[in-house]
Write a protein that holds these residues in place. Structure first.
Motif, short mmCIF file in Angstrom:
data_model
loop_
_atom_site.label_atom_id
_atom_site.label_comp_id
_atom_site.label_asym_id
_atom_site.label_seq_id
_atom_site.Cartn_x
_atom_site.Cartn_y
_atom_site.Cartn_z
N SER A 44 68.46 133.85 8.15
CA SER A 44 68.89 132.98 7.07
C SER A 44 70.28 133.83 6.17
O SER A 44 70.82 133.38 5.37
CB SER A 44 68.04 132.92 6.02
N GLU A 45 70.33 135.39 6.60
CA GLU A 45 71.50 135.89 5.79
C GLU A 45 72.43 136.19 6.79
O GLU A 45 73.34 137.19 6.53
CB GLU A 45 70.72 137.35 5.40
N MET A 46 72.66 135.53 7.81
CA MET A 46 73.80 135.83 8.85
C MET A 46 75.16 134.82 8.43
O MET A 46 76.21 135.31 8.93
CB MET A 46 73.33 135.65 10.28
N THR A 47 74.82 133.82 8.08
CA THR A 47 75.74 132.65 7.69
C THR A 47 75.51 131.87 6.60
O THR A 47 74.09 131.49 6.51
CB THR A 47 76.13 132.00 9.04
N TRP A 48 76.38 131.30 5.95
CA TRP A 48 76.00 130.50 5.00
C TRP A 48 75.65 128.74 5.41
O TRP A 48 75.04 128.23 4.77
CB TRP A 48 77.37 130.00 4.01
N SER A 49 76.14 128.68 6.75
CA SER A 49 75.71 127.26 7.23
C SER A 49 74.34 127.31 7.62
O SER A 49 73.58 128.38 7.83
CB SER A 49 76.59 127.34 8.66
N ARG A 50 73.76 126.14 7.63
CA ARG A 50 72.35 125.93 7.75
C ARG A 50 71.91 125.58 9.22
O ARG A 50 70.81 125.33 9.79
CB ARG A 50 71.92 124.84 6.97
N ARG A 51 73.04 125.78 10.35
CA ARG A 51 73.06 125.32 11.59
C ARG A 51 72.48 126.35 12.39
O ARG A 51 71.76 126.06 13.40
CB ARG A 51 74.45 124.67 12.08
#
Length: 220
Positions: free
Chosen positions: A19-26
């Protein structure tokens, strides 16, 4: 599956949660962002020496898109995005990486009675929508698809009023009268008391035949 462990120095590892890798939820798996052996930069989010835990983040190297959303988008503007998720109550549309907006099922069509978004939308479909509201603090964006077109009722009442004679087609029947389509998406009720000869008809037989066209007067 839940993240990647990064060696900061011999014997010291930190965890970058997925969950801390990208702001995207994909993102569904860390391997989409990092691979074993990669050299990465990360932000230290937390240190717990007693538990021998260090929490790291990659997405923090980039600004949170929600912090600037109100300066980049405005209510009433048209945006384009990809349908990311369908639920019973609406569809989530990603208009940029990390920014999802909800199209509520009631904002899909002015005229159709839509029970589920899957009737008109598919996951992965590119759609246009109008921004209805922006709540950056709670990371919420409301979108509407029906607002791309004028409301059929508003358009109808711009040129019609009580007392006008209109032409319509009987489209549905009820025990108390018939519904008449006056324009696409605009239906009106003609009560049995306003239809000559309807008193003598049986309950199963509509006061006016379905599909028949007639002139009507708007009384209310």
């Amino acid at each position: 599956d839940y993240g990647a462990f990064v060696e900061l120095e011999p014997g010291v590892e930190g965890l970058i949660h997925v969950s801390e890798m990208t702001w995207s939820r994909r993102l569904k798996h860390p391997s989409k962002v990092v691979k074993v052996g990669d050299q990465v930069e990360a932000v230290v989010l937390g240190v717990q020496p007693k538990e021998r835990r260090i929490s790291l983040g990659i997405k923090q190297l980039e600004p949170d898109p929600w912090t600037t959303v109100e300066s980049r988008y405005s209510v009433g503007s048209v945006v384009e995005g990809r349908v990311r998720k369908l639920t019973d109550f609406g569809a989530f549309v990603e208009i940029e990486e990390g920014i999802d907006g909800l199209v509520h099922v009631s904002d899909l069509s002015w005229t159709r009675r839509i029970k589920s978004p899957s009737e008109v939308l598919k996951k992965g479909q590119i759609v246009q929508a109008v921004i209805l509201s922006i709540d950056a603090a709670n990371r919420r964006l409301s979108l509407g698809i029906k607002q791309l077109q004028p409301d059929a009722w508003e358009t109808f009442f711009q040129s019609h009023q009580t007392g006008d004679i209109v032409h319509g087609r009987v489209c549905r029947a009820a025990s108390f009268g018939v519904f008449v389509e006056l324009a696409p998406g605009v239906e009106a009720l003609c009560h049995n008391s306003e239809i000559p000869g309807s008193a003598g008809r049986g309950r199963e037989e509509p006061a006016l035949p379905i599909g028949s066209e007639h002139d009507f007067k708007i009384i209310r």
